[in-house]
Write an enzyme that holds these catalytic residues in place. Structure first.
Site, short mmCIF file in Angstrom:
data_model
loop_
_atom_site.label_atom_id
_atom_site.label_comp_id
_atom_site.label_asym_id
_atom_site.label_seq_id
_atom_site.Cartn_x
_atom_site.Cartn_y
_atom_site.Cartn_z
N LYS A 221 -7.68 1.67 -2.76
CA LYS A 221 -7.00 1.26 -1.41
C LYS A 221 -7.31 2.57 -0.30
CE LYS A 221 -5.38 -1.38 2.03
NZ LYS A 221 -4.11 -1.73 2.25
N THR B 5 0.72 -1.12 0.19
CA THR B 5 0.22 0.10 -0.17
C THR B 5 0.95 1.10 -0.12
OG1 THR B 5 -1.67 -1.14 1.00
CG2 THR B 5 -1.89 1.55 1.19
N LYS C 222 0.64 5.03 8.38
CA LYS C 222 1.28 5.28 7.11
C LYS C 222 0.19 5.47 5.86
CE LYS C 222 2.03 1.67 4.35
NZ LYS C 222 2.39 0.83 3.52
#
Lengths: 304, 304
Positions: free
Chosen positions: B173, B98, B241
Site C-alpha cells: 500500500k 492503512t 497520514k
C-alpha cells in the site's frame, strides 16, 4: 492541390523514423541535417539532399524541422542560411522540436510579417511512437496552415491535435512533461521502497498498476527497471532540456512549481552521475546510489 | 466448514460500505464502532451490536477492522478491552486500516504467540471502490489464514492479492501511495501551468491523457479540478497520514525519498490552509494560492 513538396531538417532518433514515414507515403522529400551521413538511409530511400536550410526552403512547399535545442531551432530558422532567408509567401514551416513556447511565438510573428506560416508541433511517444507512426502531435499556430500540412503529419502520428495559436503546441507539450516528471519520481521511489522493504517487487507492481497508482510510466518503465534495462527510449538529457524550458516559462508566468523543480534537480543529479545518455528510467540509478538495491541486496533491510 | 461468523470494527466512509457488502452476502456480522450511531444503518440491515472489541472477538470467527490512525489500531487490538484480550486460538483478525508495516508485524507476532492470526489487508480504490465492491486489497500474513477469510474479502474487492508475510500488505500500500504522491503533484502542476499559459485546458487534458503522461490521477481528478469539484473521494488528511507512515518507514530503512517528502510537505500546506477534509485534488488550491487561476483569471499571463 498537387502533392506537397516536403522539406525535412533533422535526422536524429526521432527525425529519421518520422521522415521515413513521410517518404514511405510517397511525398517527395528534400532533406538536410548537420551531419550528412545520418541522412544516408533517407537518401537511399529516395530523399534528395540540400546543403543548407535555405536550400531546403527553396525546394519545398512545407518544411518540417526536428533538431536539438532551442538554439538549434533559432539557427535553423533565423541563421545566415536559415529557412526564413529563403521562405516564400504562403510557405509553411513546422517545428517539431520540443522547444520554447516564447520562441515559437517569436518565429510565427517574424514569419507572419513575410506571409510565411510557422507552426509549433512537438510530439510525444518517444522512439517507439516515432518508429510505429504512433506519435501524439500537439500543434499551435494558424489553423488553415495546420490543415494544409495535416496529411503529412498523419503519416507520423495517430493523435494530432490543433490546440490554438502559436506556442500552444509547445505549452501543451510542457503540460505533458510536467505530468511525466511527477509519474517518474513516483514510480522510481516506489520501486526503491518495494525492494528495500523486501517485497516481491514484480508482484507488488502487478498489484498496484491497475488501481489508483496506474500510470504509463509504471506500465512502460517499471518492467524495464525490474530487468535492469536503462537503455534510452527517451534520453535523460532531453528530459532535462524540456523540464528546464518548463521551469523558465513558469518563472516568466510568475508561478512556482516545487515538484517540477525537484524533478529537474533529480535529473541533473542523474546526468551528473554520467547517465545523461540513458533513458529517463535511469533516475532509479540515482536513487539507488543512496542505497543500492540490485538483486543481491534485495531485502537487505529485511523487514518482511 | 460452516459460514464464518464475522466481526466488524470501524464504520467510517470505507468501513460502512465494506461491511454492508459482507452483510449482503449473508455472513452473520457483529459490529462495534466508537460512535454507535454510525453503525445504525448496518444494525438495521441485520448486524448485531457489541460494546467493545473484546465482545466482537468473543462472538466471531474472523474480525475485520478499518479504523483511523495507527494509534486506533493499537487500541483496538491491544487496548484493555481490545481484540487480543478475548481472541481464541485459530481465530483470524484482519486489519484493513492503512497503517504502519512495523505495527502489522508486531501484531502478527504477539498474536502468533497465542496461535491467533493477524493479517494486514489495506485497500485501494477509495469511497467509489468501497461502494461498488471494487476495492483492490493487498494482504500480508499467514497464507492459510488468508485463504480462510478470502470469501469475505471477495465480497468487498475485485483484485485481492496475497503478497507475503506480515507487513507486506502495508508495504505494498505504501508503494501504491508513493506513486500517487508523484502523479498528484504532476497533475496539479500541469493544470496550473496550462491555465496560466492560456491554453484551452480541457483540450490540453484530452490531448495528453492518452500518451506518456497517462495516469489514473489525470483521468479521475483532472476533470474534477476543471469543474472546481474538491469534494473528497480520498481525504487530504488521510493521505498525509499515509505519506507520513511511508516517510517514517524510509527513514527506518535508511533510504531517502525527495519526491515523497515534498509531496508530504505540500499536503501539509494544503491541510494548513484548511483543506484537510477536502479530496486530494485540493492540492490544486494550494498551488493556486500562489496565483489564482479561476475561470475569470484564465490566461491572465496571456501568452497564447
Amino acid at each position: 492541390m498537387s502533392t506537397l513538396r516536403v522539406g525535412w531538417i533533422g535526422t536524429g532518433v526521432m527525425g529519421s523514423h518520422m521522415c521515413g514515414h513521410v517518404l514511405a507515403r510517397g511525398f517527395p522529400v528534400v532533406v538536410h541535417t548537420r551531419t550528412k551521413s545520418k541522412a544516408e538511409p533517407l537518401l537511399e530511400k529516395g530523399a534528395t539532399w540540400a546543403d543548407h536550410p535555405a536550400d531546403v526552403a527553396s525546394q519545398s512547399d512545407a518544411v518540417f524541422t526536428i533538431v536539438g535545442l532551442p538554439d538549434d531551432v533559432r539557427e535553423t530558422y533565423m541563421g545566415p542560411r536559415g529557412l526564413l532567408s529563403a521562405a516564400r509567401p504562403g510557405q509553411i514551416l513546422v517545428d517539431m522540436t520540443t522547444s520554447q513556447p516564447a520562441l515559437a511565438k517569436q518565429l510565427a510573428m517574424i514569419a507572419g510579417a513575410m506571409n510565411v506560416f510557422v507552426l509549433d508541433a512537438p510530439v510525444s511517444g518517444g522512439d517507439v511512437g516515432a518508429r510505429n507512426a504512433a506519435l501524439s502531435i500537439m500543434v499551435g499556430g494558424d489553423r488553415s496552415a495546420f490543415e494544409t500540412v495535416l496529411p503529412v503529419l498523419q503519416t507520423m502520428g495517430k493523435r494530432i491535435t490543433h490546440l490554438g495559436g502559436p506556442g500552444s503546441g509547445q505549452h501543451t507539450k510542457m503540460c505533458n512533461q510536467i505530468v511525466i516528471a511527477g509519474t517518474m519520481i513516483g514510480m522510481c521511489e516506489s520501486l526503491l521502497y518495494g525492494y528495500r522493504a523486501g517485497l516481491d517487487v514484480p508482484a507488488m507492481l502487478e498489484c498496484i498498476r491497475s488501481g489508483a497508482a496506474a500510470c504509463w510510466s509504471l506500465d512502460n518503465y517499471g518492467p524495464r527497471v525490474l530487468r535492469r534495462d536503462f537503455a534510452p527510449g527517451f534520453f535523460v538529457e532531453h528530459f532535462i532540456k524540456d523540464l528546464g524550458i518548463a521551469l523558465a516559462e513558469t518563472e516568466r508566468m510568475g508561478i512556482a512549481m516545487p515538484g517540477l523543480a525537484l524533478a529537474h534537480q533529480m535529473y541533473l543529479m542523474t546526468r551528473a552521475r554520467g547517465y545523461g545518455r540513458l533513458g529517463v528510467q535511469a533516475l532509479t540509478l540515482t536513487l539507488e546510489e543512496i542505497v543500492r538495491f540490485e538483486a543481491g541486496d534485495r531485502g537487505a533491510a529485511g523487514s518482511v
